[in-house]
Scaffold this motif. Structure first.
Motif, short mmCIF file in Angstrom:
data_model
loop_
_atom_site.label_atom_id
_atom_site.label_comp_id
_atom_site.label_asym_id
_atom_site.label_seq_id
_atom_site.Cartn_x
_atom_site.Cartn_y
_atom_site.Cartn_z
N GLU A 320 75.11 100.89 38.74
CA GLU A 320 76.44 100.53 38.16
C GLU A 320 76.35 99.08 37.74
O GLU A 320 76.95 98.99 36.60
CB GLU A 320 77.53 100.55 39.37
N ILE A 321 75.54 98.16 38.15
CA ILE A 321 75.41 96.71 37.66
C ILE A 321 74.90 96.96 36.39
O ILE A 321 75.40 96.38 35.29
CB ILE A 321 74.96 95.85 38.57
N HIS A 322 74.01 97.90 36.25
CA HIS A 322 72.93 97.93 35.09
C HIS A 322 73.94 98.75 33.95
O HIS A 322 74.02 98.24 32.82
CB HIS A 322 71.77 98.95 35.36
N ARG A 323 74.96 99.78 34.41
CA ARG A 323 75.69 100.07 33.41
C ARG A 323 76.79 99.19 32.83
O ARG A 323 76.95 99.32 31.91
CB ARG A 323 76.45 101.24 34.15
N HIS A 324 77.09 98.28 33.88
CA HIS A 324 78.04 97.28 33.20
C HIS A 324 77.30 96.48 32.29
O HIS A 324 77.99 96.11 31.29
CB HIS A 324 78.52 96.23 34.56
N ALA A 325 76.29 96.06 32.38
CA ALA A 325 75.42 95.38 31.17
C ALA A 325 75.69 95.80 29.83
O ALA A 325 75.72 95.42 29.09
CB ALA A 325 73.93 95.17 31.71
N HIS A 326 75.50 97.19 30.04
CA HIS A 326 75.26 98.07 28.92
C HIS A 326 76.96 98.15 28.24
O HIS A 326 77.20 98.13 26.99
CB HIS A 326 74.98 99.47 28.89
N ARG A 327 77.87 98.18 29.17
CA ARG A 327 79.33 98.11 28.57
C ARG A 327 79.47 96.97 28.01
O ARG A 327 80.33 96.82 26.84
CB ARG A 327 80.08 98.40 29.71
N VAL A 328 79.03 95.75 28.55
CA VAL A 328 79.55 94.43 27.94
C VAL A 328 78.64 94.36 26.53
O VAL A 328 79.16 93.85 25.53
CB VAL A 328 78.90 93.17 28.85
N LEU A 329 77.55 94.84 26.42
CA LEU A 329 76.60 94.90 25.40
C LEU A 329 77.53 95.75 23.96
O LEU A 329 77.68 95.18 23.10
CB LEU A 329 75.24 95.46 25.44
N ILE A 330 77.97 96.76 24.67
CA ILE A 330 78.63 97.65 23.76
C ILE A 330 80.02 96.82 23.16
O ILE A 330 80.05 96.89 21.93
CB ILE A 330 78.82 99.03 24.13
N GLN A 331 80.56 96.38 23.92
CA GLN A 331 81.78 95.70 23.64
C GLN A 331 81.57 94.39 22.63
O GLN A 331 82.40 94.13 21.67
CB GLN A 331 82.62 95.21 24.92
N GLY A 332 80.51 93.83 23.02
CA GLY A 332 80.11 92.80 22.06
C GLY A 332 79.66 93.05 20.90
O GLY A 332 79.97 92.42 19.65
N PHE A 333 79.02 94.27 20.70
CA PHE A 333 78.45 94.82 19.43
C PHE A 333 79.80 95.38 18.67
O PHE A 333 79.83 95.20 17.42
CB PHE A 333 77.54 95.86 19.49
N LEU A 334 80.85 95.70 19.29
CA LEU A 334 81.79 96.26 18.44
C LEU A 334 82.59 95.10 18.06
O LEU A 334 83.03 94.91 16.89
CB LEU A 334 82.93 97.02 19.49
N GLU A 346 82.25 106.22 24.75
CA GLU A 346 81.73 107.21 23.66
C GLU A 346 80.34 106.86 23.30
O GLU A 346 79.42 107.35 23.47
CB GLU A 346 82.61 107.32 22.39
N ILE A 347 80.19 105.43 23.09
CA ILE A 347 78.85 104.91 22.67
C ILE A 347 78.03 104.96 23.76
O ILE A 347 76.70 105.12 23.98
CB ILE A 347 79.13 103.43 22.26
N MET A 348 78.57 104.46 25.09
CA MET A 348 77.79 104.64 26.17
C MET A 348 77.28 106.09 26.54
O MET A 348 76.04 106.10 27.11
CB MET A 348 78.80 104.25 27.62
N ASP A 349 78.02 107.01 26.51
CA ASP A 349 77.80 108.37 26.73
C ASP A 349 76.68 108.89 25.68
O ASP A 349 75.62 109.76 26.39
CB ASP A 349 78.89 109.33 26.62
N ALA A 350 76.83 108.34 24.57
CA ALA A 350 75.69 108.67 23.44
C ALA A 350 74.42 108.08 23.95
O ALA A 350 73.43 108.42 23.41
CB ALA A 350 75.99 108.29 22.17
N ARG A 351 74.49 106.79 24.54
CA ARG A 351 73.15 106.20 24.72
C ARG A 351 72.54 105.32 23.78
O ARG A 351 71.28 104.83 23.89
CB ARG A 351 72.06 106.92 25.66
N THR A 352 73.51 104.99 22.94
CA THR A 352 73.08 104.41 21.68
C THR A 352 72.72 103.05 22.08
O THR A 352 71.77 102.34 21.29
CB THR A 352 74.25 104.30 20.44
N SER A 353 73.48 102.30 22.99
CA SER A 353 72.98 100.93 23.26
C SER A 353 71.75 100.78 24.01
O SER A 353 70.97 99.64 23.99
CB SER A 353 74.13 100.48 24.39
N CYS A 354 70.93 101.92 24.41
CA CYS A 354 69.66 101.81 24.74
C CYS A 354 68.81 101.47 23.72
O CYS A 354 67.55 101.15 23.90
CB CYS A 354 69.20 103.29 25.39
#
Length: 483
Positions: A320-334, A346-354
């Motif tokens: 879950e901490i790993h997931r949180h890193a991706h959420r912060v990245l996605i919000q920052g990129f938005l 939506e972007i998290m589920d698509a795994r685009t941040s990977c």
């Protein structure tokens, strides 16, 4: 006169003047085995020659052997008789042929005084294992048993010692934490010195030379791994190993030349088989300030790291901490406009941040940089978790790295952009401004304590203003001006 090599002023922890707690480790491992009627047998790493040469290959002690002995010698072995709690170390005897070349080896008396064992004997005077009865547990992970044990095959257990040692190593004792703290102190000091002198460097190899020299001068026994000294776009390669490119001018994708904006340094020394693992990023601009795009990505990665470090505590869910890193990245990129037309989930589920954070958030740290007991699952088909090296709740006493990053790697990103499910979320016009940044990663070593995580690498500056200030001091390592 050239500058002398800087050394640390603080003395190591007084804990390190004690003996390495080998017997406590042996008991800990024995408690994880299925029976108390048996003997543990472990061999050290052998001393090897380089191919087609009579020169010795670099020696690296087998970690399981060191964990139960504290002994750095090659060509040795140990036994631990579980019922009697007896730990015996066997070391090489004097070889008259090698003494003129290598000097006298450690004596039995010296070894007895130095190591936390009950008895020291020579390897040509072994105690027969079969005489003690019960199973003999052997380790077959990184080397086969090379000598005859004098035990019938049905009494040799080859499957349970490795997982027991791997699990025992996860939680560190006070001595191990002291070793890790000291390794981090040395590495943090080296990182700061490289940061201060980076403006004078013409090539990545100069950063490597300076970092390693400062570590050795301050008592390190070597490097924990092959360091990464990546300028500009090379930092988008996660385990960059060349470390030989110019920091002044490199080929740009358009056929011209460009000066790298950043230098990513992922390096850590080793102290008596215990590792440090720290990553910092240095601005290479004339004014020692981050460019606008580099600043935006640096601030985002630092936010990712701080928020994730605040979540580190016993029993926390690392996934879950790993997931949180991706959420912060996605919000920052938005916010930056790199991502568009989608929500965080939506972007998290698509795994685009990977595409921009393809690796795991961190790993256990100890005697190995990627230490044992993480239960990674590299067969996982989910790209968000395939390379996550810890797939279990965090435990008190373990040490974990927290190392989020953002990377602009053409090979990886273009593969994602080839699929509509990812391409629809990316503004390629905005993205184009960030390719030159290369990659940013910020990494610290964190011991998990009852009240939360405690960074062992606080000495290495990472606040953007402090990084720019130290880079602006523009030190010069005069002792290596020949570079």
């Amino acid at each position: 006169m050239a500058e002398t090599l800087p050394t640390l002023l603080p003395a190591p922890s007084s804990i390190l003047s004690e003996k390495y707690p080998s017997k406590a480790h042996a008991r800990k491992v024995a408690n994880l085995l299925p029976t108390t009627n048996g003997t543990i047998y472990l061999e050290s790493a052998p001393l090897l020659l380089l191919p087609d040469s009579d020169s010795e290959a670099p020696f690296r002690q087998r970690r399981p052997f060191f964990y139960l002995s504290g002994c750095p010698l090659p060509d040795s072995f140990l036994t631990y008789h579980i019922p009697t709690n007896t730990l015996t170390l066997f070391i090489p005897p004097v070889d008259p042929e090698s003494v003129p070349w290598s000097g006298l080896p450690m004596s039995v008396e010296e070894a007895q005084a130095q190591f936390d064992v009950d008895e020291v004997r020579h390897t040509n005077d072994p105690k027969p294992l079969g005489a003690e009865g019960g199973l003999v547990y052997v380790y077959t992970g990184d080397g086969q048993v090379s000598r005859s044990l004098g035990v019938s095959p049905e009494n040799i257990n080859r499957s349970q010692l490795k997982p027991a040692i791997d699990e025992a190593r996860v939680v560190k004792d006070r001595y191990e934490i002291a070793l890790l703290e000291r390794a981090n102190e040395i590495s943090s000091y080296a990182h700061n010195y490289v940061l201060k002198c980076a403006h004078s460097m013409k090539n990545e190899r100069e950063a490597q030379a300076l970092f390693e020299a400062i570590c050795l001068a301050n008592g390190a026994t070597g490097q924990a791994y092959n360091g990464i000294y990546a300028g500009g776009r090379s930092a988008a390669t996660l385990h960059y190993v060349k470390n030989d490119a110019s920091l002044l001018s490199v080929n740009a994708p358009d056929g011209g030349k460009e000066k790298p904006q950043l230098l990513l340094v992922d390096a850590g020394c080793e102290l008596r088989c215990y590792a440090s693992d720290i990553t910092r990023v240095i601005p290479l601009t004339p004014d020692s300030k981050f460019t606008q795009e580099a600043r935006q990505i640096y601030d985002l990665v630092l936010q990712m790291q701080k928020e994730c470090m605040a979540m580190v505590k016993p029993h926390a869910n690392w996934e879950e901490i790993h997931r949180h890193a991706h959420r912060v990245l996605i919000q920052g990129f938005l916010s930056l406009g790199i991502f568009k037309d989608g929500s965080v989930e939506e972007i998290m589920d698509a795994r685009t941040s990977c595409a921009f954070l393809p690796h795991g958030l961190g790993h256990w740290l100890g005697m190995d940089t990627h230490d044992t007991g993480g239960h990674a699952n590299y067969a996982d088909t989910d790209p968000m978790f395939k390379y996550l090296r810890v797939r279990r709740p965090l435990v008190e006493g373990a040490v974990v790295t927290v190392e989020p990053g953002v990377y602009f790697c053409r090979y990886i990103v273009d593969g994602y952009l080839a699929e509509e499910k990812h391409r629809k979320f990316v503004d390629e016009g905005v993205l184009a401004r960030y390719w030159v940044v290369g990659g940013v990663r910020i990494e610290d070593d964190v011991v998990i304590e009852k009240e939360g995580g405690r960074s062992l690498s606080l000495g290495a500056v990472k606040e953007r203003e402090e990084v720019e200030m130290l880079a602006g001091q523009r030190g010069t390592p005069g002792w290596c001006n020949y570079l």
